[in-house]
Scaffold this motif. Structure first.
Motif, PDB file in Angstrom:
ATOM      1  N   PRO A  65       0.824  -1.219   0.000  1.00  0.00           N
ATOM      2  CA  PRO A  65       0.000   0.000   0.000  1.00  0.00           C
ATOM      3  C   PRO A  65       0.850   1.258   0.000  1.00  0.00           C
ATOM      4  O   PRO A  65       1.802   1.395   0.753  1.00  0.00           O
ATOM      5  CB  PRO A  65      -0.816  -0.116   1.286  1.00  0.00           C
ATOM      6  CG  PRO A  65      -0.101  -1.099   2.140  1.00  0.00           C
ATOM      7  CD  PRO A  65       0.681  -1.989   1.227  1.00  0.00           C
ATOM      8  N   HIS A  66       0.485   2.158  -0.896  1.00  0.00           N
ATOM      9  CA  HIS A  66       1.119   3.465  -0.967  1.00  0.00           C
ATOM     10  C   HIS A  66       0.114   4.524  -0.549  1.00  0.00           C
ATOM     11  O   HIS A  66       0.216   5.675  -0.926  1.00  0.00           O
ATOM     12  CB  HIS A  66       1.598   3.761  -2.397  1.00  0.00           C
ATOM     13  CG  HIS A  66       2.582   2.764  -2.905  1.00  0.00           C
ATOM     14  ND1 HIS A  66       3.891   2.743  -2.510  1.00  0.00           N
ATOM     15  CD2 HIS A  66       2.436   1.718  -3.753  1.00  0.00           C
ATOM     16  CE1 HIS A  66       4.514   1.749  -3.108  1.00  0.00           C
ATOM     17  NE2 HIS A  66       3.652   1.116  -3.869  1.00  0.00           N
ATOM     18  N   GLY A  67      -0.898   4.137   0.201  1.00  0.00           N
ATOM     19  CA  GLY A  67      -2.015   5.012   0.531  1.00  0.00           C
ATOM     20  C   GLY A  67      -1.745   5.963   1.673  1.00  0.00           C
ATOM     21  O   GLY A  67      -2.594   6.138   2.537  1.00  0.00           O
ATOM     22  N   ILE A  68      -0.600   6.565   1.698  1.00  0.00           N
ATOM     23  CA  ILE A  68      -0.351   7.582   2.706  1.00  0.00           C
ATOM     24  C   ILE A  68      -1.148   8.829   2.320  1.00  0.00           C
ATOM     25  O   ILE A  68      -1.491   8.997   1.154  1.00  0.00           O
ATOM     26  CB  ILE A  68       1.159   7.888   2.837  1.00  0.00           C
ATOM     27  CG1 ILE A  68       1.755   8.283   1.487  1.00  0.00           C
ATOM     28  CG2 ILE A  68       1.900   6.700   3.410  1.00  0.00           C
ATOM     29  CD1 ILE A  68       3.209   8.665   1.546  1.00  0.00           C
ATOM     30  N   PRO A  69      -1.476   9.697   3.263  1.00  0.00           N
ATOM     31  CA  PRO A  69      -2.354  10.829   2.947  1.00  0.00           C
ATOM     32  C   PRO A  69      -1.869  11.689   1.781  1.00  0.00           C
ATOM     33  O   PRO A  69      -2.661  12.167   1.001  1.00  0.00           O
ATOM     34  CB  PRO A  69      -2.376  11.637   4.234  1.00  0.00           C
ATOM     35  CG  PRO A  69      -1.966  10.701   5.292  1.00  0.00           C
ATOM     36  CD  PRO A  69      -1.094   9.666   4.648  1.00  0.00           C
ATOM     37  N   ILE A  70      -0.594  11.871   1.665  1.00  0.00           N
ATOM     38  CA  ILE A  70      -0.064  12.659   0.548  1.00  0.00           C
ATOM     39  C   ILE A  70       1.254  12.027   0.138  1.00  0.00           C
ATOM     40  O   ILE A  70       2.022  11.583   0.969  1.00  0.00           O
ATOM     41  CB  ILE A  70       0.116  14.145   0.939  1.00  0.00           C
ATOM     42  CG1 ILE A  70       0.352  15.033  -0.270  1.00  0.00           C
ATOM     43  CG2 ILE A  70       1.209  14.328   1.950  1.00  0.00           C
ATOM     44  CD1 ILE A  70      -0.856  15.278  -1.074  1.00  0.00           C
ATOM     45  N   ASN A  71       1.481  11.920  -1.140  1.00  0.00           N
ATOM     46  CA  ASN A  71       2.735  11.364  -1.600  1.00  0.00           C
ATOM     47  C   ASN A  71       3.237  12.183  -2.777  1.00  0.00           C
ATOM     48  O   ASN A  71       2.566  13.099  -3.245  1.00  0.00           O
ATOM     49  CB  ASN A  71       2.592   9.879  -1.942  1.00  0.00           C
ATOM     50  CG  ASN A  71       1.598   9.628  -3.045  1.00  0.00           C
ATOM     51  OD1 ASN A  71       1.464  10.399  -3.978  1.00  0.00           O
ATOM     52  ND2 ASN A  71       0.876   8.520  -2.935  1.00  0.00           N
ATOM     53  N   ASP A  72       4.388  11.852  -3.272  1.00  0.00           N
ATOM     54  CA  ASP A  72       4.998  12.628  -4.351  1.00  0.00           C
ATOM     55  C   ASP A  72       4.266  12.511  -5.675  1.00  0.00           C
ATOM     56  O   ASP A  72       4.542  13.260  -6.591  1.00  0.00           O
ATOM     57  CB  ASP A  72       6.456  12.207  -4.534  1.00  0.00           C
ATOM     58  CG  ASP A  72       7.355  12.741  -3.443  1.00  0.00           C
ATOM     59  OD1 ASP A  72       6.963  13.727  -2.793  1.00  0.00           O
ATOM     60  OD2 ASP A  72       8.436  12.178  -3.237  1.00  0.00           O
ATOM     61  N   MET A  73       3.346  11.607  -5.800  1.00  0.00           N
ATOM     62  CA  MET A  73       2.604  11.465  -7.050  1.00  0.00           C
ATOM     63  C   MET A  73       1.356  12.335  -7.089  1.00  0.00           C
ATOM     64  O   MET A  73       0.754  12.495  -8.145  1.00  0.00           O
ATOM     65  CB  MET A  73       2.218   9.999  -7.263  1.00  0.00           C
ATOM     66  CG  MET A  73       3.390   9.074  -7.483  1.00  0.00           C
ATOM     67  SD  MET A  73       4.505   9.598  -8.796  1.00  0.00           S
ATOM     68  CE  MET A  73       3.448   9.534 -10.200  1.00  0.00           C
ATOM     69  N   HIS A  74       0.936  12.888  -5.953  1.00  0.00           N
ATOM     70  CA  HIS A  74      -0.289  13.694  -5.938  1.00  0.00           C
ATOM     71  C   HIS A  74      -0.195  14.887  -6.888  1.00  0.00           C
ATOM     72  O   HIS A  74      -1.101  15.107  -7.698  1.00  0.00           O
ATOM     73  CB  HIS A  74      -0.604  14.196  -4.522  1.00  0.00           C
ATOM     74  CG  HIS A  74      -1.690  15.215  -4.501  1.00  0.00           C
ATOM     75  ND1 HIS A  74      -3.012  14.873  -4.677  1.00  0.00           N
ATOM     76  CD2 HIS A  74      -1.665  16.562  -4.376  1.00  0.00           C
ATOM     77  CE1 HIS A  74      -3.745  15.971  -4.643  1.00  0.00           C
ATOM     78  NE2 HIS A  74      -2.954  17.001  -4.459  1.00  0.00           N
ATOM     79  N   GLY A  75       0.881  15.645  -6.811  1.00  0.00           N
ATOM     80  CA  GLY A  75       1.039  16.821  -7.667  1.00  0.00           C
ATOM     81  C   GLY A  75       1.027  16.489  -9.152  1.00  0.00           C
ATOM     82  O   GLY A  75       0.211  17.030  -9.909  1.00  0.00           O
TER      83      GLY A  75
END
Length: 108
Positions: free
Chosen positions: A26-36
């Motif tokens: 899981p990469h479901g952290i609240p914000i990650n580098d892919m959001h932007g």
């Protein structure tokens, strides 16, 4: 000294296993580098401004710095195929890890 590497079929098999394992965690952290980048790509797909404030928020209330627009161009196909940031991030991570494994196994 000559390195005797894996056959292409074995390299591919190992790379696929590494990619699936990397994408499965899981990469479901609240914000990650892919959001932007994913936000930029989705804004472009909708014909909107990729640098709109919607792409610079995070759940902690801080404003994020802008990424270069080229990051949005690179993830454009993933933003179009997957509506969820988590799923798009998992696929991107899986493919990235698989490509790195393929390359490293070829070099020894």
């Amino acid at each position: 000294m000559r390195f005797i590497g894996l056959s292409s079929r074995r390299r591919l098999g190992v790379a696929v296993v590494v990619g699936v394992l990397a994408g499965a965690f899981p990469h479901g952290i609240p914000i990650n580098d892919m959001h932007g980048p994913l936000c930029y790509a989705r804004q472009r797909l909708q014909g909107a401004d990729p640098y709109a404030p919607i792409c610079h928020w995070n759940p902690f209330g801080a404003v994020l710095p802008a990424y270069p627009l080229t990051t949005g161009v690179v993830v454009l196909p993933f933003a179009a195929l997957f509506k969820s940031d988590e799923l798009a991030t998992a696929v991107i991570m899986g493919l990235s890890y698989a490509l790195v494994a393929w390359a490293f196994l070829g070099r020894g």
